[in-house]
Design a protein around this motif. Structure first.
Motif, PDB file in Angstrom:
ATOM      1  N   THR A 150      13.132  -0.029  -8.819  1.00 20.31           N
ATOM      2  CA  THR A 150      12.237  -0.533  -9.743  1.00 20.31           C
ATOM      3  C   THR A 150      11.398  -1.555  -8.966  1.00 20.31           C
ATOM      4  O   THR A 150      10.163  -1.784  -9.534  1.00 20.31           O
ATOM      5  CB  THR A 150      12.967  -1.047 -10.605  1.00 20.31           C
ATOM      6  N   VAL A 151      11.674  -2.201  -7.632  1.00 23.33           N
ATOM      7  CA  VAL A 151      10.826  -2.939  -7.279  1.00 23.33           C
ATOM      8  C   VAL A 151       9.968  -2.441  -6.304  1.00 23.33           C
ATOM      9  O   VAL A 151       8.939  -2.829  -6.212  1.00 23.33           O
ATOM     10  CB  VAL A 151      11.741  -4.134  -6.459  1.00 23.33           C
ATOM     11  N   TYR A 152      10.242  -1.413  -5.633  1.00 24.59           N
ATOM     12  CA  TYR A 152       9.421  -0.573  -4.638  1.00 24.59           C
ATOM     13  C   TYR A 152       7.911  -0.401  -4.983  1.00 24.59           C
ATOM     14  O   TYR A 152       7.128  -0.533  -4.467  1.00 24.59           O
ATOM     15  CB  TYR A 152      10.065   0.754  -4.212  1.00 24.59           C
ATOM     16  N   PRO A 153       7.756   0.433  -6.157  1.00 24.21           N
ATOM     17  CA  PRO A 153       6.605   0.345  -6.806  1.00 24.21           C
ATOM     18  C   PRO A 153       5.688  -0.665  -6.714  1.00 24.21           C
ATOM     19  O   PRO A 153       4.433  -0.636  -6.547  1.00 24.21           O
ATOM     20  CB  PRO A 153       6.486   1.068  -7.993  1.00 24.21           C
ATOM     21  N   HIS A 154       6.145  -1.879  -7.175  1.00 21.74           N
ATOM     22  CA  HIS A 154       5.364  -3.140  -7.059  1.00 21.74           C
ATOM     23  C   HIS A 154       5.084  -3.388  -5.695  1.00 21.74           C
ATOM     24  O   HIS A 154       4.044  -4.053  -5.326  1.00 21.74           O
ATOM     25  CB  HIS A 154       6.368  -4.261  -7.640  1.00 21.74           C
ATOM     26  N   TYR A 155       5.993  -3.366  -4.617  1.00 18.71           N
ATOM     27  CA  TYR A 155       5.817  -3.454  -3.416  1.00 18.71           C
ATOM     28  C   TYR A 155       4.447  -2.500  -3.029  1.00 18.71           C
ATOM     29  O   TYR A 155       3.536  -3.157  -2.159  1.00 18.71           O
ATOM     30  CB  TYR A 155       6.710  -3.300  -2.391  1.00 18.71           C
ATOM     31  N   VAL A 156       4.417  -1.355  -3.209  1.00 23.80           N
ATOM     32  CA  VAL A 156       3.361  -0.572  -3.004  1.00 23.80           C
ATOM     33  C   VAL A 156       2.157  -0.963  -3.371  1.00 23.80           C
ATOM     34  O   VAL A 156       0.868  -1.007  -2.689  1.00 23.80           O
ATOM     35  CB  VAL A 156       3.673   1.019  -3.401  1.00 23.80           C
ATOM     36  N   THR A 157       1.939  -1.232  -4.896  1.00 18.72           N
ATOM     37  CA  THR A 157       0.862  -1.636  -5.299  1.00 18.72           C
ATOM     38  C   THR A 157       0.209  -2.831  -4.789  1.00 18.72           C
ATOM     39  O   THR A 157      -0.978  -3.047  -4.569  1.00 18.72           O
ATOM     40  CB  THR A 157       1.127  -2.160  -7.043  1.00 18.72           C
ATOM     41  N   LYS A 158       1.076  -3.754  -4.325  1.00 24.82           N
ATOM     42  CA  LYS A 158       0.557  -5.134  -3.956  1.00 24.82           C
ATOM     43  C   LYS A 158      -0.021  -4.947  -2.485  1.00 24.82           C
ATOM     44  O   LYS A 158      -0.935  -5.363  -2.264  1.00 24.82           O
ATOM     45  CB  LYS A 158       1.978  -5.874  -3.684  1.00 24.82           C
ATOM     46  N   LYS A 177      -4.462  -4.681  -1.187  1.00 28.12           N
ATOM     47  CA  LYS A 177      -5.159  -5.504  -0.358  1.00 28.12           C
ATOM     48  C   LYS A 177      -5.525  -4.787   0.841  1.00 28.12           C
ATOM     49  O   LYS A 177      -5.628  -5.216   1.840  1.00 28.12           O
ATOM     50  CB  LYS A 177      -3.934  -6.756   0.221  1.00 28.12           C
ATOM     51  N   GLY A 178      -5.384  -3.550   0.736  1.00 36.89           N
ATOM     52  CA  GLY A 178      -6.096  -2.428   1.775  1.00 36.89           C
ATOM     53  C   GLY A 178      -4.896  -2.363   2.902  1.00 36.89           C
ATOM     54  O   GLY A 178      -5.264  -1.725   3.892  1.00 36.89           O
ATOM     55  N   ARG A 179      -3.758  -2.536   2.668  1.00 35.47           N
ATOM     56  CA  ARG A 179      -2.699  -1.949   3.564  1.00 35.47           C
ATOM     57  C   ARG A 179      -2.207  -0.795   3.189  1.00 35.47           C
ATOM     58  O   ARG A 179      -2.438  -0.328   1.966  1.00 35.47           O
ATOM     59  CB  ARG A 179      -1.434  -2.931   3.862  1.00 35.47           C
ATOM     60  N   THR A 180      -1.185  -0.145   4.117  1.00 34.98           N
ATOM     61  CA  THR A 180      -0.807   1.204   3.413  1.00 34.98           C
ATOM     62  C   THR A 180       0.501   1.174   3.309  1.00 34.98           C
ATOM     63  O   THR A 180       1.250   0.345   3.777  1.00 34.98           O
ATOM     64  CB  THR A 180      -0.979   2.221   4.590  1.00 34.98           C
ATOM     65  N   LYS A 181       1.045   2.446   2.575  1.00 42.11           N
ATOM     66  CA  LYS A 181       2.458   2.893   2.279  1.00 42.11           C
ATOM     67  C   LYS A 181       3.294   2.657   3.677  1.00 42.11           C
ATOM     68  O   LYS A 181       4.182   2.383   3.798  1.00 42.11           O
ATOM     69  CB  LYS A 181       2.649   4.001   1.571  1.00 42.11           C
ATOM     70  N   ASP A 204       4.649  -9.777   1.203  1.00 46.35           N
ATOM     71  CA  ASP A 204       3.959 -10.848   0.940  1.00 46.35           C
ATOM     72  C   ASP A 204       3.005 -10.880   2.169  1.00 46.35           C
ATOM     73  O   ASP A 204       1.645 -10.997   2.190  1.00 46.35           O
ATOM     74  CB  ASP A 204       4.368 -12.220   0.529  1.00 46.35           C
ATOM     75  N   GLU A 205       3.394 -11.089   3.544  1.00 45.31           N
ATOM     76  CA  GLU A 205       2.746 -11.364   4.704  1.00 45.31           C
ATOM     77  C   GLU A 205       1.746 -10.069   4.822  1.00 45.31           C
ATOM     78  O   GLU A 205       0.691 -10.217   5.243  1.00 45.31           O
ATOM     79  CB  GLU A 205       3.616 -11.584   5.824  1.00 45.31           C
ATOM     80  N   LEU A 206       2.402  -8.820   4.742  1.00 42.83           N
ATOM     81  CA  LEU A 206       1.718  -7.804   4.835  1.00 42.83           C
ATOM     82  C   LEU A 206       0.586  -7.633   4.018  1.00 42.83           C
ATOM     83  O   LEU A 206      -0.659  -7.323   4.352  1.00 42.83           O
ATOM     84  CB  LEU A 206       2.430  -6.400   4.765  1.00 42.83           C
ATOM     85  N   ALA A 207       0.588  -7.930   2.674  1.00 45.22           N
ATOM     86  CA  ALA A 207      -0.433  -8.000   1.923  1.00 45.22           C
ATOM     87  C   ALA A 207      -1.505  -8.827   2.150  1.00 45.22           C
ATOM     88  O   ALA A 207      -2.864  -8.646   1.755  1.00 45.22           O
ATOM     89  CB  ALA A 207       0.428  -8.337   0.358  1.00 45.22           C
ATOM     90  N   GLY A 254      -2.543  -9.855   5.039  1.00 41.82           N
ATOM     91  CA  GLY A 254      -3.335  -9.114   6.037  1.00 41.82           C
ATOM     92  C   GLY A 254      -3.016  -9.830   7.407  1.00 41.82           C
ATOM     93  O   GLY A 254      -3.406  -9.512   8.392  1.00 41.82           O
ATOM     94  N   LYS A 255      -1.788 -10.334   7.311  1.00 42.73           N
ATOM     95  CA  LYS A 255      -0.954 -10.759   8.606  1.00 42.73           C
ATOM     96  C   LYS A 255      -1.034  -9.554   9.637  1.00 42.73           C
ATOM     97  O   LYS A 255      -0.636  -8.372   9.259  1.00 42.73           O
ATOM     98  CB  LYS A 255       0.246 -11.284   8.273  1.00 42.73           C
ATOM     99  N   LYS A 256      -1.218  -9.804  10.961  1.00 40.99           N
ATOM    100  CA  LYS A 256      -1.009  -8.787  11.922  1.00 40.99           C
ATOM    101  C   LYS A 256       0.626  -8.159  11.822  1.00 40.99           C
ATOM    102  O   LYS A 256       1.551  -9.104  11.928  1.00 40.99           O
ATOM    103  CB  LYS A 256      -1.549  -9.146  13.305  1.00 40.99           C
ATOM    104  N   MET A 257       0.667  -6.849  12.204  1.00 39.61           N
ATOM    105  CA  MET A 257       2.128  -6.338  12.186  1.00 39.61           C
ATOM    106  C   MET A 257       2.753  -6.846  13.079  1.00 39.61           C
ATOM    107  O   MET A 257       4.058  -7.309  12.897  1.00 39.61           O
ATOM    108  CB  MET A 257       1.782  -4.802  12.326  1.00 39.61           C
ATOM    109  N   GLU A 258       2.343  -7.305  14.568  1.00 39.30           N
ATOM    110  CA  GLU A 258       3.116  -7.761  15.399  1.00 39.30           C
ATOM    111  C   GLU A 258       3.874  -9.073  14.996  1.00 39.30           C
ATOM    112  O   GLU A 258       4.885  -9.524  15.385  1.00 39.30           O
ATOM    113  CB  GLU A 258       2.793  -7.836  16.936  1.00 39.30           C
TER     114      GLU A 258
END
Length: 121
Positions: free
Chosen positions: A18-26, A30-34, A106-109, A111-115
């Motif tokens: 139930t939470v996963y789709p909210h993560y994807v949308t978030k 913001k321009g990040r990917t699944k 949240d950090e991904l959304a 725009g924080k760098k993946m590393e």
């Protein structure tokens, strides 16, 4: 920081599915990917994309989700505020793990760098 027993109970009973789709949308808003989201979840839990889907199909609760996870030893490096709680001060272990995941998403959304998200340096 203590959370209430009611709050901790809600965290334990929520399902990952139930939470996963909210993560994807978030993250996508913001321009990040699944794929990046899956990478973050894999880093924290050890679950690859196939296992993540299996857990969603089984509709596991976060309690079961984190019982089956192999939490990354660097997860303790996840700090900061999420939903009004300082992650590193949450005393309930399960609630803290759920909030670790929320913080990474949240950090991904944001725009924080993946590393940086994956605490690689």
């Amino acid at each position: 920081m203590s959370t209430t027993p009611e709050h901790d109970g809600r965290m334990a009973k929520m399902t990952f599915a139930t939470v996963y789709p909210h993560y994807v949308t978030k993250v996508e808003r913001k321009g990040r990917t699944k794929a990046e989201l899956h990478q973050v979840i894999h880093w924290l839990t050890g679950f690859d994309e196939k296992k993540q889907q299996e857990l969603m199909d089984r509709k596991v609760t976060f309690e079961t989700f984190f019982q089956e996870a192999k939490l990354n030893p660097n997860a303790r490096q996840i700090t900061g505020l999420i939903c009004g709680y300082r992650v590193e001060e949450i005393t309930n272990p399960l609630t803290q793990k759920v909030r670790y995941l929320d913080k990474l998403v949240d950090e991904l959304a944001k725009g924080k760098k993946m590393e940086k998200i994956l605490r690689e340096g």
